[in-house]
Design a protein around this motif. Sequence first.
Motif, mmCIF file in Angstrom:
data_model
loop_
_atom_site.group_PDB
_atom_site.id
_atom_site.type_symbol
_atom_site.label_atom_id
_atom_site.label_comp_id
_atom_site.label_asym_id
_atom_site.label_seq_id
_atom_site.Cartn_x
_atom_site.Cartn_y
_atom_site.Cartn_z
ATOM 1 N N TRP A 75 109.582 58.109 94.364
ATOM 2 C CA TRP A 75 110.458 59.004 93.079
ATOM 3 C C TRP A 75 112.341 59.003 93.803
ATOM 4 C CZ3 TRP A 75 106.575 57.637 90.838
ATOM 5 C CH2 TRP A 75 106.523 57.945 89.018
ATOM 6 N N ARG A 76 111.937 59.154 94.450
ATOM 7 C CA ARG A 76 113.123 60.010 95.315
ATOM 8 C C ARG A 76 114.682 58.779 94.803
ATOM 9 N NH1 ARG A 76 115.134 64.325 98.165
ATOM 10 N NH2 ARG A 76 113.099 65.630 99.213
ATOM 11 N N VAL A 77 113.841 57.321 95.041
ATOM 12 C CA VAL A 77 113.797 55.828 94.852
ATOM 13 C C VAL A 77 114.369 55.707 93.081
ATOM 14 C CG1 VAL A 77 115.209 54.181 95.592
ATOM 15 C CG2 VAL A 77 113.672 55.296 97.114
ATOM 16 N N GLY A 78 113.251 55.428 93.243
ATOM 17 C CA GLY A 78 112.934 55.045 91.654
ATOM 18 C C GLY A 78 113.702 55.406 90.578
ATOM 19 N N ARG A 79 113.460 56.866 90.801
ATOM 20 C CA ARG A 79 113.730 58.157 89.590
ATOM 21 C C ARG A 79 115.489 58.514 90.133
ATOM 22 N NH1 ARG A 79 109.361 59.130 85.769
ATOM 23 N NH2 ARG A 79 108.812 56.990 85.425
ATOM 24 N N ASN A 80 115.823 58.046 91.517
ATOM 25 C CA ASN A 80 117.062 59.006 91.613
ATOM 26 C C ASN A 80 117.228 60.118 91.350
ATOM 27 O OD1 ASN A 80 118.943 56.792 91.855
ATOM 28 N ND2 ASN A 80 118.826 56.845 89.307
ATOM 29 N N ALA A 81 115.521 61.093 92.178
ATOM 30 C CA ALA A 81 115.476 62.214 92.429
ATOM 31 C C ALA A 81 116.229 62.586 93.407
ATOM 32 C CB ALA A 81 113.570 62.566 92.906
ATOM 33 N N VAL A 82 117.289 63.981 93.096
ATOM 34 C CA VAL A 82 117.899 64.251 94.770
ATOM 35 C C VAL A 82 117.294 65.645 95.357
ATOM 36 C CG1 VAL A 82 120.321 63.114 93.998
ATOM 37 C CG2 VAL A 82 119.496 65.288 92.710
ATOM 38 N N VAL A 83 116.622 66.286 94.559
ATOM 39 C CA VAL A 83 115.943 67.452 94.866
ATOM 40 C C VAL A 83 114.492 67.270 94.156
ATOM 41 C CG1 VAL A 83 115.718 69.469 94.376
ATOM 42 C CG2 VAL A 83 117.521 68.761 94.649
ATOM 43 N N PHE A 84 113.581 66.754 95.109
ATOM 44 C CA PHE A 84 111.937 66.290 94.697
ATOM 45 C C PHE A 84 111.480 67.485 96.169
ATOM 46 C CE2 PHE A 84 107.732 65.172 95.885
ATOM 47 C CZ PHE A 84 107.652 64.159 94.730
ATOM 48 N N THR A 85 110.728 68.519 95.102
ATOM 49 C CA THR A 85 109.481 69.663 95.880
ATOM 50 C C THR A 85 108.136 69.190 95.495
ATOM 51 O OG1 THR A 85 111.350 71.178 95.358
ATOM 52 C CG2 THR A 85 108.898 72.230 95.725
ATOM 53 N N THR A 86 107.427 69.114 96.494
ATOM 54 C CA THR A 86 106.204 69.510 95.943
ATOM 55 C C THR A 86 104.842 70.586 96.183
ATOM 56 O OG1 THR A 86 105.800 66.860 97.288
ATOM 57 C CG2 THR A 86 103.495 67.836 97.076
ATOM 58 N N SER A 87 104.963 71.538 95.021
ATOM 59 C CA SER A 87 104.248 72.808 95.539
ATOM 60 C C SER A 87 102.935 73.107 95.204
ATOM 61 C CB SER A 87 104.549 73.056 93.657
ATOM 62 O OG SER A 87 103.883 72.189 93.025
ATOM 63 N N LYS A 88 101.880 71.404 95.016
ATOM 64 C CA LYS A 88 100.844 71.339 95.337
ATOM 65 C C LYS A 88 100.339 69.889 95.433
ATOM 66 C CE LYS A 88 96.602 73.756 93.291
ATOM 67 N NZ LYS A 88 96.546 75.095 92.003
ATOM 68 N N ILE A 89 98.927 69.859 96.110
ATOM 69 C CA ILE A 89 97.907 68.978 96.335
ATOM 70 C C ILE A 89 96.701 68.778 96.514
ATOM 71 C CG2 ILE A 89 97.933 66.957 98.071
ATOM 72 C CD1 ILE A 89 100.983 66.943 98.990
ATOM 73 N N GLU A 90 96.095 68.417 95.373
ATOM 74 C CA GLU A 90 94.741 69.032 95.890
ATOM 75 C C GLU A 90 93.734 68.118 95.911
ATOM 76 O OE1 GLU A 90 93.577 70.781 92.184
ATOM 77 O OE2 GLU A 90 95.063 70.078 90.605
#
Length: 206
Positions: free
Chosen positions: A115-130
């Motif tokens: 997503w950082r590359v493909g969606r040009n996400a300059v700020v990416f935060t993972t809030s939860k993994i389940e």
Amino acid sequence: MKAHIRLALVAAMAFAVVTPAAAWKLVKPGEQIIVGKTSMVITAPAEWNRVTWGPIKGSEQWTLDGIALNELYAAGDIQSGKPLLTEFNKKDNPLPKFASTMQLADLPDLFERTWRVGRNAVVFTTSKIEPVKMGGSDAVRIHYDYVRDGSNLKYKGVATAAIVHDQLQLIVFEAPALFYFERDNAKAAALMDNVSFRVMPIAKPS
């Protein structure tokens, strides 16, 4: 609708994926859809709009009101060595690739890097993994948010990923954080929970 929400939606529409209007089809509640001719089958719990076109082989896009407002991306049977999205700059900024040797614990990092590359996400935060189930198989559900380069609009999303028959199965839902994600998140989660996998015929050697 409040002015700040209207402005956010205008910004979101600038990133909309344009597809022919005639390509969209209404999915009715209870209808079983084979995603991109893959092993993934979605039994729709509610009405969605679907286009049998996606950025990679075996993928489709679904929406409730329009891709800019609420996008569901389903990709079935992603093979080892393949990316999760289309390569736009393979030489200078390649997308990471799925590998059949990966474990579920590796998928959140793969998703974020994609997503950082493909969606040009300059700020990416993972809030939860389940841990969850996807079609009876162990899966991981990733809750995240990001901002695209050149935009102040915040997106929120949830992705469910599993490895079935050494292939990656992925469903992603995201929408602008203002209003639409909170309104539609439950519908997307219900759809992700209504996935099954069909047995695919073994390809004969040519």
